[in-house]
Design a protein around this motif. Structure first.
Motif, short mmCIF file in Angstrom:
data_model
loop_
_atom_site.label_atom_id
_atom_site.label_comp_id
_atom_site.label_asym_id
_atom_site.label_seq_id
_atom_site.Cartn_x
_atom_site.Cartn_y
_atom_site.Cartn_z
N THR A 1 29.35 -27.62 22.51
CA THR A 1 29.91 -27.14 21.25
C THR A 1 29.41 -27.96 20.07
OG1 THR A 1 31.91 -26.44 22.42
CG2 THR A 1 32.07 -26.65 20.03
N SER B 1 26.71 -29.58 19.61
CA SER B 1 25.29 -29.48 19.28
C SER B 1 25.04 -28.50 18.13
CB SER B 1 24.49 -29.05 20.51
OG SER B 1 24.86 -27.75 20.93
N GLY B 2 25.96 -27.55 17.94
CA GLY B 2 25.79 -26.60 16.84
C GLY B 2 26.75 -26.81 15.69
N ASP B 3 27.43 -27.94 15.67
CA ASP B 3 28.41 -28.23 14.62
C ASP B 3 27.77 -29.05 13.50
OD1 ASP B 3 30.55 -28.90 13.05
OD2 ASP B 3 31.79 -29.68 14.67
N HIS C 1 19.10 -30.88 19.47
CA HIS C 1 19.75 -30.42 18.23
C HIS C 1 20.17 -31.58 17.32
CE1 HIS C 1 20.12 -26.36 19.96
NE2 HIS C 1 20.47 -26.97 21.08
#
Length: 572
Positions: free
Chosen positions: A59, A61-63, A96
């Motif tokens: 989760t 990694s895209g925040d 990321h």
């Protein structure tokens, strides 16, 4: 005083502001399995579960609010399979966000090969000025107990199929056999070469350069930097200060990965009831028949009745679309393993794909229960295979004579004393034992060939009781993929035609250890895993209990060799 308010404040997460730096501190260890009871949960309150780390890093990694991850290896009290899985998680997150790893030392006059292999998956590796880097290598230990047994008056009488089924050697052999030496050497070589090649790839070095560092022994921090395996030298405060500056997160708060979540656990639990599920069924510990008869504080066992009930329960759950069979077992009972295998096949017949995911050990009976799955996932360091059989007994008459004890069997029936420790096998009994071993070996190899889609004459040479590492087993077609639970879940979703983002992963029982408080409704219900039975106190039971505590007892004919001990800088 408001006790509920105090408890709520303890469980509530503190605010971290608009930016957050994630932390993963391996000094706290990592749990691959959920706590079995409230006391265990309390003792391990700061130890994250692998699932929480997997979900948190996925989760985060895209925040945009997450600046990066700082990985503290410390004493790194984790297993080899956990090291591999964490390495994959860190590498995935690192595609990321930035990841920095630091530690006080990679060992202290000791081996740090696997902890460093994990650290090599970070963008930067920091080492304390007084720290060391010792890649060392891999040490596998063989232990033979026959000389000790001879001195105390215990005679082991064991048969095995075949030459690599060295659990029998552990008890009965006076010298290390050529097969035992060959197998154990290959295990050490396989893990060492995998680690060296992984380090070389991650650090942009050649395998020869990494081997040169390993052969150089213990290096100082400065020497490690010179060899290109450490990027910076500094203490913890310097690591954090430099990370904040580099990541433009001067005011960012700190948060452990397992305490990072966008949705509360309660909301996640509610949502899980309305989404297609990938159920996880565990086979953990020695495989035994029936229900586990275990005293408090004992090692976990995979009781066939419990595992089979879990498999039947998920088969009856329409929400479950796929199953991951998590195997961490050295094997045990042939009868119990065969019962579990049958339920796995029945689960597949219901239309649900089953993916077996091997942890540190999934050998002999552990391989038996995994082989009928649609696909098998193993870590490079997993010990698996051991497709073979052993059986026998310890004759303790001489020991009892030395102790001044008179214990004599009074029998009614020609075979009543077959497995008695008070008498040696007769020629007729040896012949019967050999026939049974041959029959079980033929059944094991035949079913393994059928389950793996291999011709018997291709599978059988890979059997003979030989233990393989995951990477060697993958090369020989005994497993399908290298990876951990993340890979297994992805494969289960793909086979079931599910989107990974739309599926929820949950255990067979969503109640965890609370299921122990609920009586079962039927033989297809989830129920308590453990039954406490009164202990026996005769001499043979005391000898067996002492041997079990020392790791000297095979729990069944499909057991892994007792004395394969691999040391590469982590838990053995």
């Amino acid at each position: 005083m408001d006790p509920l308010g105090m408890l709520s404040s303890l469980l509530r997460k503190s605010p971290v502001g608009d930016q957050v730096i994630l932390e993963l501190d391996l000094d706290h260890s990592v749990l691959s399995n959920a706590p079995a009871n409230p006391l265990e949960a309390f003792k391990l309150i700061n130890a994250p579960t692998m699932r929480a780390l997997r979900d948190g890093l996925r989760t985060a990694s895209g925040d945009p609010a997450v600046a990066g991850l700082i990985l503290h290896l410390g004493t790194c009290p984790i297993t080899a399979a956990q090291c591999c899985e964490l390495a994959d998680l860190v590498a995935g997150f690192g595609t990321h966000k930035p990841v920095w790893a630091y530690t006080e030392s990679f060992g202290e006059f000791s081996n740090g090969l696997l902890p460093y292999t994990l650290a090599a998956h970070a963008d930067q590796v920091w080492l304390q000025p007084s720290g060391e880097l010792g890649l060392g290598g891999v040490r596998a230990q063989i232990t033979l107990l026959r000389g000790v047994f001879d001195k105390v008056g215990v005679e082991p009488q064991f048969g095995q199929r075949k030459e690599f089924k060295t659990a029998a050697d552990s008890y009965a052999a006076h010298e290390i056999s050529a097969a035992n030496a060959e197998m154990t050497q290959q295990i050490a070589n396989s893990i060492a070469h995998w680690a060296v090649e992984t380090i070389a790839q991650r650090r942009g070095r050649t395998a020869e350069q990494v081997w040169s560092t390993a052969d150089a022994g213990t290096l100082t921090a400065e020497q490690a930097v010179e060899r290109g395996l450490v990027d910076r030298i500094g203490y913890r405060d310097e690591v954090y200060a430099q990370a904040r500056a580099a990541w433009a997160a001067t005011d960012g708060g700190l948060r452990f990965v397992h305490r990072y979540a966008k949705v509360s656990a309660a909301k996640s639990l509610v949502k899980a009831r309305f989404k297609p599920a990938v159920a996880v069924v565990e086979v953990r510990g020695a495989i035994v028949t029936g229900r586990p008869q275990r005293q408090a504080g004992g090692q976990p066992t995979a009781a066939s009745e419990v595992v089979c009930q879990h498999l039947r329960a998920v088969a009856a759950d329409e929400q479950v679309k796929a199953v991951v069979l998590r195997v961490d077992s050295p094997g045990g009972s042939y009868i119990a393993s065969d019962a579990i295998r049958r339920e796995v096949l029945r689960l597949r017949e219901s239309g649900r794909p089953v993916v077996a995911c091997m942890a540190d050990v999934a050998a002999s009976g552990g391989y038996f229960v995994a082989m009928p799955a649609d696909e098998i996932v193993a870590q490079p360091t997993t010990l698996t295979g051991s497709i073979g059989v052993l059986a026998g007994k310890f004759v303790t008459t001489e020991l009892k004579e030395k102790l001044g004890l008179v214990l004599s069997d009074v029998t009614a029936g020609a075979w009543a004393s077959f497995m008695s420790s008070n008498s040696r096998f007769t020629d007729e009994q040896w012949a019967a034992l050999d026939r049974r071993l041959d029959a079980i070996y033929a059944d094991f190899t035949g079913k393994a060939a059928a389950d793996r889609g291999m011709a018997l004459d291709v599978l059988e040479p890979l059997a003979h009781g030989r233990v393989w590492t995951g990477i060697d087993a993958h090369q020989r077609g005994l497993v399908d993929h290298l990876g951990g639970m993340g890979t297994a879940i992805d494969r289960a979703c793909a086979l079931a035609g599910l989107s990974r983002d739309d599926a929820v992963v949950r255990p067979a029982s969503m109640l965890g250890f609370l299921k122990q408080l609920r009586p079962a409704e039927s033989s297809e219900s989830i129920m308590a895993a453990t039954t406490f039975a009164p202990a026996r106190f005769d001499l043979d039971s005391l000898i067996s209990a002492a041997a079990e505590r020392l790791g000297l007892v095979a729990t069944g004919v499909l057991s892994l060799p007792f004395a394969i001990e691999v040391d590469a800088g982590l838990g053995r």
